[in-house]
Design a protein around this motif. Sequence first.
Motif, PDB file in Angstrom:
ATOM      1  N   THR A  47       9.902  18.504   7.365  1.00 35.24           N
ATOM      2  CA  THR A  47       8.499  18.111   7.279  1.00 35.24           C
ATOM      3  C   THR A  47       7.892  18.654   5.981  1.00 35.24           C
ATOM      4  OG1 THR A  47       7.758  20.122   8.371  1.00 35.24           O
ATOM      5  CG2 THR A  47       8.307  18.241   9.794  1.00 35.24           C
ATOM      6  N   PRO A  48       6.733  18.088   5.581  1.00 34.08           N
ATOM      7  CA  PRO A  48       6.037  18.673   4.422  1.00 34.08           C
ATOM      8  C   PRO A  48       5.708  20.145   4.645  1.00 34.08           C
ATOM      9  CG  PRO A  48       5.136  16.513   4.933  1.00 34.08           C
ATOM     10  CD  PRO A  48       6.089  16.851   6.052  1.00 34.08           C
ATOM     11  N   GLN A  49       5.395  20.508   5.899  1.00 27.67           N
ATOM     12  CA  GLN A  49       5.082  21.909   6.200  1.00 27.67           C
ATOM     13  C   GLN A  49       6.291  22.802   5.952  1.00 27.67           C
ATOM     14  OE1 GLN A  49       4.426  19.296   8.238  1.00 27.67           O
ATOM     15  NE2 GLN A  49       2.196  19.227   8.077  1.00 27.67           N
ATOM     16  N   PHE A  50       7.463  22.322   6.382  1.00 28.63           N
ATOM     17  CA  PHE A  50       8.660  23.134   6.146  1.00 28.63           C
ATOM     18  C   PHE A  50       8.978  23.204   4.655  1.00 28.63           C
ATOM     19  CE2 PHE A  50      13.141  23.715   5.350  1.00 28.63           C
ATOM     20  CZ  PHE A  50      13.382  24.893   6.038  1.00 28.63           C
ATOM     21  N   HIS A  51       8.798  22.091   3.959  1.00 36.51           N
ATOM     22  CA  HIS A  51       9.068  22.067   2.522  1.00 36.51           C
ATOM     23  C   HIS A  51       8.235  23.138   1.812  1.00 36.51           C
ATOM     24  CE1 HIS A  51       9.052  19.572  -1.453  1.00 36.51           C
ATOM     25  NE2 HIS A  51       9.901  20.570  -1.501  1.00 36.51           N
ATOM     26  N   ARG A  52       6.942  23.181   2.122  1.00 41.49           N
ATOM     27  CA  ARG A  52       6.071  24.167   1.484  1.00 41.49           C
ATOM     28  C   ARG A  52       6.463  25.594   1.893  1.00 41.49           C
ATOM     29  NH1 ARG A  52      -0.544  24.039   1.223  1.00 41.49           N
ATOM     30  NH2 ARG A  52      -0.758  25.877  -0.131  1.00 41.49           N
ATOM     31  N   PHE A  53       6.754  25.762   3.178  1.00 42.06           N
ATOM     32  CA  PHE A  53       7.152  27.084   3.680  1.00 42.06           C
ATOM     33  C   PHE A  53       8.431  27.560   2.986  1.00 42.06           C
ATOM     34  CE2 PHE A  53       9.733  29.307   7.030  1.00 42.06           C
ATOM     35  CZ  PHE A  53       9.035  30.506   7.004  1.00 42.06           C
ATOM     36  N   ALA A  54       9.388  26.641   2.830  1.00 38.20           N
ATOM     37  CA  ALA A  54      10.650  27.028   2.211  1.00 38.20           C
ATOM     38  C   ALA A  54      10.440  27.445   0.759  1.00 38.20           C
ATOM     39  CB  ALA A  54      11.647  25.860   2.295  1.00 38.20           C
ATOM     40  N   VAL A  55       9.672  26.645   0.021  1.00 40.83           N
ATOM     41  CA  VAL A  55       9.477  26.934  -1.404  1.00 40.83           C
ATOM     42  C   VAL A  55       8.641  28.193  -1.606  1.00 40.83           C
ATOM     43  CG1 VAL A  55       8.412  26.063  -3.521  1.00 40.83           C
ATOM     44  CG2 VAL A  55       9.789  24.529  -2.095  1.00 40.83           C
ATOM     45  N   GLU A  56       7.556  28.317  -0.825  1.00 42.03           N
ATOM     46  CA  GLU A  56       6.610  29.417  -1.064  1.00 42.03           C
ATOM     47  C   GLU A  56       7.014  30.717  -0.377  1.00 42.03           C
ATOM     48  OE1 GLU A  56       2.720  28.053   0.011  1.00 42.03           O
ATOM     49  OE2 GLU A  56       2.489  26.922  -1.870  1.00 42.03           O
ATOM     50  N   GLU A  57       7.750  30.642   0.739  1.00 43.95           N
ATOM     51  CA  GLU A  57       8.030  31.850   1.516  1.00 43.95           C
ATOM     52  C   GLU A  57       9.503  32.259   1.528  1.00 43.95           C
ATOM     53  OE1 GLU A  57       5.568  33.574   2.752  1.00 43.95           O
ATOM     54  OE2 GLU A  57       3.993  32.099   2.321  1.00 43.95           O
ATOM     55  N   LEU A  58      10.401  31.282   1.458  1.00 43.68           N
ATOM     56  CA  LEU A  58      11.813  31.621   1.661  1.00 43.68           C
ATOM     57  C   LEU A  58      12.607  31.726   0.368  1.00 43.68           C
ATOM     58  CD1 LEU A  58      12.658  29.275   4.707  1.00 43.68           C
ATOM     59  CD2 LEU A  58      11.736  31.605   4.733  1.00 43.68           C
ATOM     60  N   MET A  59      12.283  30.918  -0.631  1.00 43.77           N
ATOM     61  CA  MET A  59      13.149  30.794  -1.803  1.00 43.77           C
ATOM     62  C   MET A  59      13.125  32.024  -2.716  1.00 43.77           C
ATOM     63  SD  MET A  59      14.902  28.024  -1.613  1.00 43.77           S
ATOM     64  CE  MET A  59      14.984  28.448   0.105  1.00 43.77           C
ATOM     65  N   GLU A  60      11.989  32.667  -2.871  1.00 43.02           N
ATOM     66  CA  GLU A  60      11.876  33.838  -3.759  1.00 43.02           C
ATOM     67  C   GLU A  60      12.418  33.528  -5.164  1.00 43.02           C
ATOM     68  OE1 GLU A  60      12.405  37.754  -1.309  1.00 43.02           O
ATOM     69  OE2 GLU A  60      14.065  36.418  -0.812  1.00 43.02           O
ATOM     70  N   GLY A  61      12.089  32.345  -5.660  1.00 43.39           N
ATOM     71  CA  GLY A  61      12.517  31.969  -7.007  1.00 43.39           C
ATOM     72  C   GLY A  61      13.752  31.106  -7.048  1.00 43.39           C
ATOM     73  N   ALA A  62      14.460  30.988  -5.952  1.00 41.81           N
ATOM     74  CA  ALA A  62      15.628  30.102  -5.915  1.00 41.81           C
ATOM     75  C   ALA A  62      15.169  28.644  -5.918  1.00 41.81           C
ATOM     76  CB  ALA A  62      16.472  30.384  -4.676  1.00 41.81           C
ATOM     77  N   HIS A  63      16.034  27.754  -6.370  1.00 41.66           N
ATOM     78  CA  HIS A  63      15.708  26.325  -6.387  1.00 41.66           C
ATOM     79  C   HIS A  63      16.014  25.725  -5.022  1.00 41.66           C
ATOM     80  CE1 HIS A  63      15.145  22.359  -8.280  1.00 41.66           C
ATOM     81  NE2 HIS A  63      16.102  21.954  -7.452  1.00 41.66           N
ATOM     82  N   PHE A  64      15.081  24.912  -4.505  1.00 41.09           N
ATOM     83  CA  PHE A  64      15.247  24.275  -3.209  1.00 41.09           C
ATOM     84  C   PHE A  64      15.540  22.798  -3.436  1.00 41.09           C
ATOM     85  CE2 PHE A  64      13.363  22.414   0.748  1.00 41.09           C
ATOM     86  CZ  PHE A  64      14.251  22.994   1.645  1.00 41.09           C
ATOM     87  N   ALA A  65      16.699  22.339  -2.990  1.00 40.93           N
ATOM     88  CA  ALA A  65      17.122  20.945  -3.208  1.00 40.93           C
ATOM     89  C   ALA A  65      17.333  20.262  -1.864  1.00 40.93           C
ATOM     90  CB  ALA A  65      18.407  20.907  -4.020  1.00 40.93           C
ATOM     91  N   PRO A  66      16.270  19.651  -1.303  1.00 40.96           N
ATOM     92  CA  PRO A  66      16.426  18.912  -0.031  1.00 40.96           C
ATOM     93  C   PRO A  66      17.105  17.572  -0.256  1.00 40.96           C
ATOM     94  CG  PRO A  66      14.178  18.717  -0.819  1.00 40.96           C
ATOM     95  CD  PRO A  66      14.888  19.611  -1.805  1.00 40.96           C
ATOM     96  N   THR A  67      17.876  17.118   0.717  1.00 34.25           N
ATOM     97  CA  THR A  67      18.552  15.824   0.595  1.00 34.25           C
ATOM     98  C   THR A  67      18.483  15.078   1.917  1.00 34.25           C
ATOM     99  OG1 THR A  67      20.671  16.769   1.242  1.00 34.25           O
ATOM    100  CG2 THR A  67      20.229  16.604  -1.106  1.00 34.25           C
ATOM    101  N   TYR A  68      18.613  13.752   1.778  1.00 29.15           N
ATOM    102  CA  TYR A  68      18.731  12.878   2.952  1.00 29.15           C
ATOM    103  C   TYR A  68      20.086  12.197   2.846  1.00 29.15           C
ATOM    104  CZ  TYR A  68      17.829   8.915   6.109  1.00 29.15           C
ATOM    105  OH  TYR A  68      17.897   7.988   7.120  1.00 29.15           O
ATOM    106  N   GLY A  69      20.899  12.350   3.851  1.00 29.80           N
ATOM    107  CA  GLY A  69      22.204  11.721   3.772  1.00 29.80           C
ATOM    108  C   GLY A  69      22.908  11.764   5.104  1.00 29.80           C
ATOM    109  N   ASN A  70      23.977  11.021   5.166  1.00 23.66           N
ATOM    110  CA  ASN A  70      24.797  11.036   6.370  1.00 23.66           C
ATOM    111  C   ASN A  70      26.164  10.458   6.041  1.00 23.66           C
ATOM    112  OD1 ASN A  70      24.568   8.152   6.501  1.00 23.66           O
ATOM    113  ND2 ASN A  70      22.569   8.425   7.485  1.00 23.66           N
TER     114      ASN A  70
END
Length: 358
Positions: free
Chosen positions: A233-256
């Motif tokens: 979700t957009p909420q998780f995206h923001r949470f991951a970038v702002e709270e979890l990454m600590e400067g790491a790059h976040f690369a979400p993908t859609y695939g199967n």
Amino acid sequence: MPVAAPALAQARTTLDAWVRELMQWHFSPETGCDFWLDRARKAGWDPRKEVASYDDLDKFGPFQDEWLRGGPVRRWVPKAYQHKPIYTFETGGSTGVPKSRINIEDFRIDYEQFSKTLPDDKFPKGADWLHIGPSGPRRLRLAIEHLAQHRGGICFMVDLDPRWVIKLIKMGEMEMMELYKRHVIDQALTLLKAHDTIKCLFTTPKLLEALCERISLKKAGITGVFCGGTEMTPQFHRFAVEELMEGAHFAPTYGNTLMGLGPHKPPTRDDNWAIIYYPPAPRAMIEVVDPDDITKVVDYGKTGRVRLTTLTKEFFMPRFLERDECERETPCEQYPWDGVRNVRPFSRFQKSVVEGVY
């Protein structure tokens, strides 16, 4: 910014030419697979003559997912590849027979293309990787490892069995599910502490969150996180970038297993944390269609069901309805074809999709 008309036209020209090439490949007795040759013979028309563009693929009608369940799986192997080593990867399977897709080189091609979208300063060439998530019969088991090797690294693996997780949830064994999640994260922590060469991570959203509850990615030396497998979700995206990454790059993908891998567009402020994906055209295309008329593509910005068409020499799958819905997104400069925004489970299904700890 709107994409220039020549770029859109060139993308469509490339797609139509690829479709014509694939019709010759998949429906020639020398190269096609038994499944499609048999269907064309029974249907009484020759796609090599009657399909001249991507839009003409509508003539096949919707692809039925039951066709991928059960054997013989070799009916999907193109004759041109019948003497090559064949992989079969599964999708679904928590209840009933899983869908199977044969692979020869597609998973390597897809992930090598995806590799070009990763920033080298955050996913350093030569760095080692850690995979935390489903492996087993899924193509992730080889695809992530190949991605790491393609970039010069070694991939460490921690497996999670989503079929067992779903079974635990359906039995109401939530305590057992939490113990299983802890067991998975324990193994990941052991590897991260033992191998300081690990800089890159693949995992699912919920496992990422569980990992970050017990360790700082920055202190662990992680600089890039490739995340996918379930809804984001957009909420998780923001949470991951702002709270979890600590400067790491976040690369979400859609695939199967059926499509391959859809990278995300670099986010902008206007996206409001929505994750926008684009299919790996021309090897796969995604459209957003009206659930009540699956031949009709909805307008940009409107919600509909995801319709997938896979177009490789190993696997041809036209007009397959995914179990997802989303909003249709306009082409962008980097990807001059339709994208999808905020992919999530299809809301009309009676049973909610159980994603549990993964």
